[in-house]
Design a protein around this motif. Structure first.
Motif, PDB file in Angstrom:
ATOM      1  N   HIS A 469     -75.493  -6.485  18.867  1.00  0.00           N
ATOM      2  CA  HIS A 469     -76.197  -6.461  17.582  1.00  0.00           C
ATOM      3  C   HIS A 469     -75.378  -7.085  16.453  1.00  0.00           C
ATOM      4  CE1 HIS A 469     -78.796  -4.809  14.384  1.00  0.00           C
ATOM      5  NE2 HIS A 469     -77.680  -4.528  13.747  1.00  0.00           N
ATOM      6  N   THR A 470     -74.083  -6.841  16.419  1.00  0.00           N
ATOM      7  CA  THR A 470     -73.305  -7.237  15.239  1.00  0.00           C
ATOM      8  C   THR A 470     -72.241  -8.301  15.489  1.00  0.00           C
ATOM      9  OG1 THR A 470     -71.800  -5.387  15.659  1.00  0.00           O
ATOM     10  CG2 THR A 470     -73.591  -5.010  14.102  1.00  0.00           C
ATOM     11  N   LEU A 471     -71.708  -8.393  16.706  1.00  0.00           N
ATOM     12  CA  LEU A 471     -70.523  -9.222  16.916  1.00  0.00           C
ATOM     13  C   LEU A 471     -70.715 -10.382  17.892  1.00  0.00           C
ATOM     14  CD1 LEU A 471     -67.889  -6.346  17.168  1.00  0.00           C
ATOM     15  CD2 LEU A 471     -68.273  -7.865  15.229  1.00  0.00           C
ATOM     16  N   MET A 472     -71.718 -10.330  18.727  1.00  0.00           N
ATOM     17  CA  MET A 472     -71.875 -11.357  19.752  1.00  0.00           C
ATOM     18  C   MET A 472     -72.166 -12.714  19.119  1.00  0.00           C
ATOM     19  SD  MET A 472     -74.749 -11.704  22.773  1.00  0.00           S
ATOM     20  CE  MET A 472     -76.018 -12.094  21.543  1.00  0.00           C
ATOM     21  N   PRO A 473     -71.379 -13.743  19.442  1.00  0.00           N
ATOM     22  CA  PRO A 473     -71.686 -15.089  18.938  1.00  0.00           C
ATOM     23  C   PRO A 473     -72.749 -15.748  19.804  1.00  0.00           C
ATOM     24  CG  PRO A 473     -69.662 -15.135  20.214  1.00  0.00           C
ATOM     25  CD  PRO A 473     -70.113 -13.694  20.184  1.00  0.00           C
ATOM     26  N   GLN A 531     -81.129   3.631  14.533  1.00  0.00           N
ATOM     27  CA  GLN A 531     -81.770   3.108  13.329  1.00  0.00           C
ATOM     28  C   GLN A 531     -81.079   1.853  12.820  1.00  0.00           C
ATOM     29  OE1 GLN A 531     -82.099   6.185  10.400  1.00  0.00           O
ATOM     30  NE2 GLN A 531     -83.689   7.289  11.510  1.00  0.00           N
ATOM     31  N   ARG A 532     -79.802   1.690  13.114  1.00  0.00           N
ATOM     32  CA  ARG A 532     -79.101   0.525  12.595  1.00  0.00           C
ATOM     33  C   ARG A 532     -78.806  -0.532  13.661  1.00  0.00           C
ATOM     34  NH1 ARG A 532     -73.843   0.863  14.009  1.00  0.00           N
ATOM     35  NH2 ARG A 532     -72.974   2.914  14.497  1.00  0.00           N
ATOM     36  N   VAL A 533     -78.776  -0.140  14.922  1.00  0.00           N
ATOM     37  CA  VAL A 533     -78.534  -1.101  16.009  1.00  0.00           C
ATOM     38  C   VAL A 533     -79.878  -1.379  16.660  1.00  0.00           C
ATOM     39  CG1 VAL A 533     -77.312  -1.521  18.177  1.00  0.00           C
ATOM     40  CG2 VAL A 533     -76.200  -0.253  16.331  1.00  0.00           C
ATOM     41  N   THR A 534     -80.505  -2.455  16.227  1.00  0.00           N
ATOM     42  CA  THR A 534     -81.915  -2.688  16.565  1.00  0.00           C
ATOM     43  C   THR A 534     -82.206  -4.027  17.223  1.00  0.00           C
ATOM     44  OG1 THR A 534     -82.294  -3.601  14.362  1.00  0.00           O
ATOM     45  CG2 THR A 534     -82.689  -1.239  14.649  1.00  0.00           C
ATOM     46  N   ASN A 535     -81.227  -4.896  17.357  1.00  0.00           N
ATOM     47  CA  ASN A 535     -81.543  -6.267  17.767  1.00  0.00           C
ATOM     48  C   ASN A 535     -80.862  -6.619  19.088  1.00  0.00           C
ATOM     49  OD1 ASN A 535     -82.319  -8.945  17.864  1.00  0.00           O
ATOM     50  ND2 ASN A 535     -81.865  -9.318  15.711  1.00  0.00           N
ATOM     51  N   ALA A 536     -81.674  -7.008  20.059  1.00  0.00           N
ATOM     52  CA  ALA A 536     -81.136  -7.457  21.346  1.00  0.00           C
ATOM     53  C   ALA A 536     -80.690  -8.908  21.303  1.00  0.00           C
ATOM     54  CB  ALA A 536     -82.185  -7.280  22.445  1.00  0.00           C
ATOM     55  N   LEU A 616     -85.406  -1.844  18.286  1.00  0.00           N
ATOM     56  CA  LEU A 616     -85.470  -0.549  18.938  1.00  0.00           C
ATOM     57  C   LEU A 616     -85.586   0.531  17.879  1.00  0.00           C
ATOM     58  CD1 LEU A 616     -82.508  -1.099  21.417  1.00  0.00           C
ATOM     59  CD2 LEU A 616     -84.921  -1.540  21.809  1.00  0.00           C
ATOM     60  N   SER A 617     -86.444   1.490  18.139  1.00  0.00           N
ATOM     61  CA  SER A 617     -86.576   2.617  17.219  1.00  0.00           C
ATOM     62  C   SER A 617     -86.634   3.901  18.031  1.00  0.00           C
ATOM     63  CB  SER A 617     -87.841   2.483  16.362  1.00  0.00           C
ATOM     64  OG  SER A 617     -88.978   2.425  17.204  1.00  0.00           O
ATOM     65  N   ALA A 618     -86.131   4.962  17.429  1.00  0.00           N
ATOM     66  CA  ALA A 618     -86.112   6.238  18.141  1.00  0.00           C
ATOM     67  C   ALA A 618     -87.527   6.771  18.285  1.00  0.00           C
ATOM     68  CB  ALA A 618     -85.244   7.240  17.378  1.00  0.00           C
ATOM     69  N   PRO A 619     -87.885   7.267  19.474  1.00  0.00           N
ATOM     70  CA  PRO A 619     -89.217   7.851  19.637  1.00  0.00           C
ATOM     71  C   PRO A 619     -89.335   9.163  18.868  1.00  0.00           C
ATOM     72  CG  PRO A 619     -87.886   8.214  21.602  1.00  0.00           C
ATOM     73  CD  PRO A 619     -87.090   7.318  20.702  1.00  0.00           C
ATOM     74  N   ALA A 620     -90.566   9.614  18.743  1.00  0.00           N
ATOM     75  CA  ALA A 620     -90.814  10.846  18.008  1.00  0.00           C
ATOM     76  C   ALA A 620     -90.121  12.022  18.699  1.00  0.00           C
ATOM     77  CB  ALA A 620     -92.308  11.105  17.916  1.00  0.00           C
ATOM     78  N   VAL A 621     -89.624  12.964  17.904  1.00  0.00           N
ATOM     79  CA  VAL A 621     -88.903  14.124  18.416  1.00  0.00           C
ATOM     80  C   VAL A 621     -89.709  15.382  18.109  1.00  0.00           C
ATOM     81  CG1 VAL A 621     -86.789  15.474  18.275  1.00  0.00           C
ATOM     82  CG2 VAL A 621     -86.699  12.989  18.098  1.00  0.00           C
ATOM     83  N   SER A 622     -89.764  16.268  19.062  1.00  0.00           N
ATOM     84  CA  SER A 622     -90.455  17.547  18.845  1.00  0.00           C
ATOM     85  C   SER A 622     -89.540  18.477  18.061  1.00  0.00           C
ATOM     86  CB  SER A 622     -90.833  18.184  20.193  1.00  0.00           C
ATOM     87  OG  SER A 622     -91.319  19.483  19.993  1.00  0.00           O
TER      88      SER A 622
END
Length: 841
Positions: A469-473, A531-536, A616-622
């Motif tokens: 997400h942040t470092l891969m060139p 929530q912050r690491v979202t990009n493949a 990516l987003s976290a699924p709903a939590v009960s």
């Protein structure tokens, strides 16, 4: 008729066609194929420096019509050579430089009418004068030619006069005739100027005839206008090729690849080959020994199939007497494995035999073949919590079993605790991701591999996701090609693992420096992470998850797990997933998981892989379920060497419990119900005993005193701890975390309720532990301040300074009049708002 006209009574029709291969007048080939052959013929004709024509004929004939009679004896056996070449902007010309051999002429003609006359013309020998030119228009693909030859002779006329003129014996012209097409007035086939093999020759028989002048195809002279048979004689014409004793050649072929260390530099491909995903520059050195330009086609082919490589045909003009280099970029992506093989046991591709061929039309002047191996992409192996490179001990032989060139590199610089016992200091996910970045760059430069694959176990998958997400060139500056082709995750807690809390508390209480890694695996921490690491970023993600047993770190184990990570946590929002019955710790040595999941994902062409979400987003939590999960007790002890101890506790009034033991593998454990029944056991050094957290789940526990018996079979004493997590307890502890901002204190509120009634008069104290190990004491108050707007409402709050409010962990001790509780809360990073209960599922 005047004598000078009689001297030109040679009937000769010659046709020249410049072909590399034979073409019939009426071809059944498609027009496109004819055009390609014609273009090839023109290109091949350009390469010739010398043209040689041999003309032989013997003509003896008599003609009588009315008062006119004529006797003709002609002979020719000459070789005409064009070998002075000039290149112009739009044409190429060869001058006739020699004509050798024997020509003779003996004509006698009489007129027996009102004005009788006769004449005799005789001449023979080598041509005393000759001229000619051959012209090629390579764009229009047409040619023209004229040839003229004379011998010395004499002419006697009826008036008794004699002349000694130069007698015209050869005189013909062809204008702008299409290459590869026979003149319409010939019954014969098209005449190649040369054969496919340089230096060959060919004979053709052509008729003399008495057609009238044709401005398209030529002009010629006759014995007498309108006299004689339509076909009076035949001439034998032979063409031979000269001038290409040294054709243009492919003098060398080398392979270069772009340097990872310096992308502006191309370096030689080593003998072992290049890596899948690299761009290879195929560099061919071409030599033109001729004294003129030469039009050629350079073809780059896969010798095994004789198929052109992509963009593998180049039309070139080679300057005279020069060496030229031409290159082709070849993308080796998906070239390491033989297509169509078994997904679980693919065959490595044999070394490619790259052929560079120099040709014109169908004539191959020169070719060279070089061998190039394409190795599978390097595999970066990323271990997880309390682990090290030794967890991948099986992988080198796994990979080598499929290809001797398949290399793996287990990262040895991560700080994730190193081993379950003893543990070492750990870094945060971000810090470990940076170490992964440095390691991958080191491998890429060492191997000169532009792309790699990652196989990650457990927490290693989160570290890899952070890196991507942040470092891969990017692997190529001119495209979106990522450095990592595939991320294969084995048992990665993509929504965290509730087991991590017990390990964090144990390490916190025992002053073991491994706090950051277990903290980053807690479900509340991973919720913020997601929530912050979202990009493949174009990397293909896949997940192999375990469904071995019900999740033991949950007091209400509604999901299957691999013993540490639930199926839901591992799957997260990914779609390319597969279940396995492997234990969490066995995934890195499982040949079955390697063959059925890892191999197909590392070897499949990218076009066949399923698309994965980029965000990516976290699924709903009960919330109802998570709110009922509480840390009821934390028991600690130290077991002396070769001795045992017992933890006793009550589980009355709860719906379920998870008993989470942190102890080294030399400690055997046995859980006994109040009735004395042995509910579960873990032998020393068993697979479960090697887990960082060893958990026992109890549903609807029997009332009374439960016992966990522990036996240390090692001579060295060791601390142990037992975290008891319950569900369905009447006393609930609910944390509420405010919105972190850089300039404002962070509000943390702990709500206490017993059967829905606020609990007043409790004592809530704790510590804030920073990632760097710094600890800050905290006191929570129910006085209407620090984010708690109403006093004495069961909400206990504290304000945390902005400089301390990012990435820390709060450990709070709660004492009511009737019970004790523990609370562990991870704080989100600045600028991320989240409201978290103790455990997220």
């Amino acid at each position: 008729m005047h004598a000078r006209t009689t001297q030109q009574r040679l009937v000769l029709t010659l046709a020249l066609l410049m072909l590399i291969t034979w073409l019939p007048r009426v071809s059944s080939q498609p027009v496109a194929a004819q055009a390609r052959q014609a273009a090839g013929t023109c290109a091949n004709a350009i390469t010739r420096e010398t043209w040689k024509m041999v003309i032989t004929y013997d003509l003896q004939d008599s003609v009588a019509e009315g008062a006119i009679t004529a006797d003709v004896e002609h002979h020719a056996a000459v070789q005409v050579v064009f070998d002075t070449r000039q290149d112009f902007v739009d044409s190429i010309e060869w001058e006739l430089t020699s004509m050798t051999g024997d020509l003779s002429l003996n004509d006698h003609a009489e007129l027996h009418d009102e004005f009788p006359w006769w004449t005799e013309t005789v001449g023979q020998g080598e041509p005393s004068y000759f001229a000619g030119r051959l012209t090629l228009d390579p764009v229009a693909c047409t040619y023209g030619m004229w040839v003229y030859g004379e011998v010395m002779g004499n002419t006697n006329n009826d008036n008794g006069t004699a002349e000694w003129p130069q007698l015209t014996v050869l005189d013909f012209t062809i204008y702008n005739h299409p290459v590869g097409e026979a003149p319409e007035f010939f019954e014969a086939e098209a005449i190649p100027l040369f054969l496919e093999t340089p230096g060959g020759d060919q004979d053709f028989t052509l008729p003399f005839d008495n057609h009238s002048t044709n401005e398209t195809y030529g002009w010629y002279h006759y014995i007498k206008e309108n006299i004689g048979d339509p076909i009076m004689a035949y001439a034998q014409v032979s063409w031979t090729v000269g001038g290409i004793s040294q054709p243009p050649t492919v003098s060398d072929v080398v392979f270069e690849q772009q340097s990872v260390s310096n992308p502006n530099q191309w370096i030689s491909v080593p003998s072992a080959g290049t890596y899948d995903g690299n761009l290879v520059q195929i560099k061919a050195t071409l030599h033109n020994p001729l004294s003129s330009n030469i039009a050629v086609e350079a073809r780059f082919l896969d010798s095994a199939t004789d198929q052109l490589l992509p963009d593998g045909s180049q039309q070139l003009i080679l300057p005279p007497q020069s060496t030229t280099t031409t290159t082709l970029l070849w993308d080796t992506s998906d070239k390491a494995w033989q297509p169509g093989g078994s997904p679980s046991a693919p065959a490595p591709h044999a070394p490619y035999r790259i052929k560079v061929q120099l040709r014109a039309g169908n004539t191959i002047y020169s070719q060279q073949t070089r061998q190039l191996s394409v190795q599978p992409r390097p595999v970066i192996l990323v271990h997880g919590l309390n682990s090290n490179p030794e967890t991948w001990a099986s992988y080198p032989s796994f990979l080598a079993g499929l290809s001797a060139q398949w290399k793996s590199f287990a990262i040895d610089t991560l700080r994730t605790g190193n081993s379950p016992w003893p543990q070492q200091y750990s870094y945060t996910l971000k810090e470990n991701a940076y170490l992964l970045f440095k390691y991958i760059e080191q491998v890429r430069k060492q191997e000169n591999a532009w792309q790699v694959d990652i196989v990650a176990h457990s927490m290693g998958g989160l570290i890899s996701r952070q890196y991507i997400h942040t470092l891969m060139p990017l692997a190529r500056m001119d495209s979106e090609t990522p450095v990592v082709r595939n991320l294969v995750m084995l048992g990665t807690p993509n929504q965290g693992s509730a087991c991590a809390t017990a390990l964090y508390l144990h390490n916190y209480l025992e002053d073991i420096p491994n706090l950051n890694a277990p903290r980053d695996l807690m479900p509340s921490s991973v919720a913020t992470f997601n929530q912050r690491v979202t990009n493949a970023r174009g990397v293909h993600f896949s997940v192999n998850y375990g469904n071995l047993i019900p999740f033991p770190c949950s007091p209400l184990p509604s999901q299957l797990s691999d013993g540490v990570v639930t199926t839901q946590s591992a799957r997260h929002s990914y779609t390319d997933v597969q279940s396995t019955s492997s234990h969490h710790l066995a995934m890195t040595s499982s040949d079955s998981d390697f063959s059925s999941w890892v191999v197909p994902h590392l070897t499949a062409p990218v076009a066949t892989q399923k698309p994965q979400p980029q965000a990516l987003s976290a699924p709903a939590v009960s919330a109802a379920l998570s709110d009922t999960i509480q840390i009821s007790q934390l028991l600690t002890d130290t077991i002396a060497g070769n001795s045992s101890t017992t933890f006793s506790f009550s589980l009355d009034g709860v719906a379920g419990a998870s008993l989470q033991l942190v102890a080294p593998p030399q400690v055997a454990a046995s859980l006994l119900a109040p009735s004395g029944e042995q509910v579960s056991t873990q032998d020393a050094y068993s697979l479960d005993a090697q887990l960082p957290v060893r958990a026992f789940a109890v549903s609807a526990p029997e009332a009374g005193i439960w016992t966990l018996q522990l036996e240390n079979i090692d001579a060295e004493a060791t601390p142990v701890s037992l975290l008891i997590v319950t569900a369905g307890d009447a006393l609930l502890v609910q944390p509420i975390i405010g919105t972190p901002e850089q300039s404002r204190p962070l509000s943390v509120v702990v709500q206490l309720a017993d059967s829905g009634t606020p609990v007043l008069g409790a004592t809530v104290i704790g510590e804030l532990v920073q990632p760097n190990g710094q600890k800050t004491s905290l006191e929570f108050h129910d006085d209407g301040t620090a984010g708690d707007s109403v006093a004495n409402d069961g909400s206990y709050s504290v304000l945390i300074a902005p400089t301390l409010a990012t990435g820390g962990t709060i450990v709070a001790h709660i004492q009511t009049s009737q019970a004790q509780r523990l609370l562990v809360v991870s704080l989100p990073d600045i600028n991320f708002s989240v409201q978290l209960p103790f455990i997220r599922r």
